[in-house]
Write a protein that holds these residues in place. Structure first.
Motif, PDB file in Angstrom:
ATOM      1  N   SER A   6     -87.369 -90.991  58.896  1.00 28.08           N
ATOM      2  CA  SER A   6     -87.047 -92.405  58.691  1.00 28.08           C
ATOM      3  C   SER A   6     -86.875 -92.705  57.203  1.00 28.08           C
ATOM      4  O   SER A   6     -87.213 -91.893  56.341  1.00 28.08           O
ATOM      5  CB  SER A   6     -88.166 -93.293  59.251  1.00 28.08           C
ATOM      6  OG  SER A   6     -89.359 -93.136  58.494  1.00 28.08           O
ATOM      7  N   SER A   7     -86.352 -93.890  56.918  1.00 27.13           N
ATOM      8  CA  SER A   7     -86.140 -94.293  55.521  1.00 27.13           C
ATOM      9  C   SER A   7     -87.454 -94.365  54.755  1.00 27.13           C
ATOM     10  O   SER A   7     -87.537 -93.937  53.601  1.00 27.13           O
ATOM     11  CB  SER A   7     -85.430 -95.651  55.473  1.00 27.13           C
ATOM     12  OG  SER A   7     -86.179 -96.631  56.199  1.00 27.13           O
ATOM     13  N   GLN A 322     -81.153 -94.199  48.792  1.00 25.60           N
ATOM     14  CA  GLN A 322     -80.932 -95.606  49.127  1.00 25.60           C
ATOM     15  C   GLN A 322     -80.061 -95.736  50.367  1.00 25.60           C
ATOM     16  O   GLN A 322     -79.396 -94.790  50.778  1.00 25.60           O
ATOM     17  CB  GLN A 322     -80.285 -96.341  47.946  1.00 25.60           C
ATOM     18  CG  GLN A 322     -78.947 -95.771  47.512  1.00 25.60           C
ATOM     19  CD  GLN A 322     -78.442 -96.412  46.221  1.00 25.60           C
ATOM     20  OE1 GLN A 322     -79.205 -96.808  45.356  1.00 25.60           O
ATOM     21  NE2 GLN A 322     -77.135 -96.515  46.090  1.00 25.60           N
ATOM     22  N   VAL A 323     -80.089 -96.940  50.933  1.00 23.93           N
ATOM     23  CA  VAL A 323     -79.321 -97.198  52.149  1.00 23.93           C
ATOM     24  C   VAL A 323     -77.840 -97.316  51.806  1.00 23.93           C
ATOM     25  O   VAL A 323     -77.463 -97.514  50.642  1.00 23.93           O
ATOM     26  CB  VAL A 323     -79.813 -98.487  52.848  1.00 23.93           C
ATOM     27  CG1 VAL A 323     -81.265 -98.354  53.258  1.00 23.93           C
ATOM     28  CG2 VAL A 323     -79.636 -99.705  51.934  1.00 23.93           C
TER      29      VAL A 323
END
Length: 334
Positions: A6-7, A322-323
């Protein structure tokens, strides 16, 4: 994959990798310069265990197809540089790093969902607590670390009955003495700032870049200012001052670490200082202590922000994952 990383896990692993590779490089230098076998054993044991977890993180990155961060490599340390610190500073600094780590792992574990990621933080927590105890016992036995002031043990329990318990601003009203929670945070503030002051004093001696040297000198002055604030609080309550640590900075001007490593090390400790001063502000029930801790946190934040800008300017601040920037992707498509 059934449960891809996950992030939050990627972000915390990225930070942990940065911190652990930094500690490995510093341990390599401190071990080379140490002349006490017990200290070498403590640091050597930690190096082996941290290196194991660094390899585990690299394994996760490779399995997930993630380019793992550069972190800190062999070129960031000069183990042949002369000794910059003496008299137990290595273990004293190591103890502070373990305090930082304990807080980070608690947060990291709360953001982990995969078994392999949780296992890393569980293992790191166990190692950190073990080494923290070893370091504390070592420093006490060597007479380098001093205990907080002793107080009388309470005989009864009770509740706060008057709002005057919170007083502290009015110069014409008497301030109550510190409670033990407040005394503990004040003593801890003196202890960690003493170590921080010695760390950046050494860094400022060997830094070659003018702006970097000035930044470290500013950090030394800030640590001295905070120590003075905490000592004045103890003076007001007629409490004996906590002894400073017995470690010292040598006269070496040769840098054992790269400027990137030294700057990032101060960046980590600034984060720890922010948390510590915030804890002191929240749990101090005397209003003047709350304000002083809040102002200390403000000074640390401004100093840390200056350091981040300096790292970015010199290309030393590695960019975290980053997203996707969906808005710009859509704009470019148009």
């Amino acid at each position: 994959m059934k449960n891809p990383i996950s992030s939050s896990e990627l972000g915390t692993l990225w930070l942990t990798y940065q911190e652990k590779t930094l500690i490995l490089r510093m341990l390599e230098y401190f071990m080379k310069k140490a002349n006490d076998q017990e200290a070498i054993n403590i640091m050597g044991g930690l190096w082996q265990e941290l290196n194991h977890f660094v390899k585990q993180m690299e394994g996760i990155f490779e399995k997930e197809g993630i380019v793992y961060p550069q972190g800190f490599k062999k070129e960031d340390v000069n183990i042949d540089a002369p000794k910059l610190y003496d008299n137990g500073f290595d273990i004293m600094f190591l103890r502070i790093l373990k305090e930082v780590s304990m807080g980070m792992y608690t947060i990291n574990m709360s953001m982990a969902y995969r078994e392999d990621v949780m296992s890393i933080y569980e293992g790191l927590t166990s190692v950190t607590q073990k080494v923290y105890k070893l370091a504390t016992h070592y420093l006490l036995n060597k007479g380098i670390l001093t205990l907080p002031p002793k107080v009388m043990m309470p005989k009864t329990t009770g509740f706060i009955k008057e709002k005057s318990y919170l007083n502290g601003f009015n110069p014409f009203s008497e301030k109550r003495v510190l409670n033990d929670i407040e005394l503990g945070t004040v003593h801890h503030g003196i202890e960690v700032n003493n170590i921080g002051m010695q760390l950046v004093t050494g860094f400022s001696q060997c830094a070659e870049e003018k702006e970097v040297k000035q930044f470290f000198v500013k950090g030394k002055d800030l640590a001295q200012k905070q120590i003075k604030i905490y000592e004045e609080i103890l003076h007001e309550c007629d409490i004996q001052l906590s002894s400073t640590t017995g470690s010292t900075v040598t006269d070496s001007t040769t840098a054992p670490f790269s400027p990137k490593l030294m700057m990032y090390c101060v960046y980590l400790l600034n984060g720890f200082g922010l948390v510590g001063s915030s804890f002191g502000a929240f749990f101090s029930l005397r209003k003047d202590l709350t304000l002083k801790n809040t102002l200390i946190a403000k000074d640390i934040y401004l100093y840390a922000n200056e350091g981040i800008k300096l790292m970015i300017k010199n290309g030393w601040m590695e960019e975290p994952p980053q997203v996707e920037d969906r808005i710009n992707m859509i704009k470019k498509k148009k």
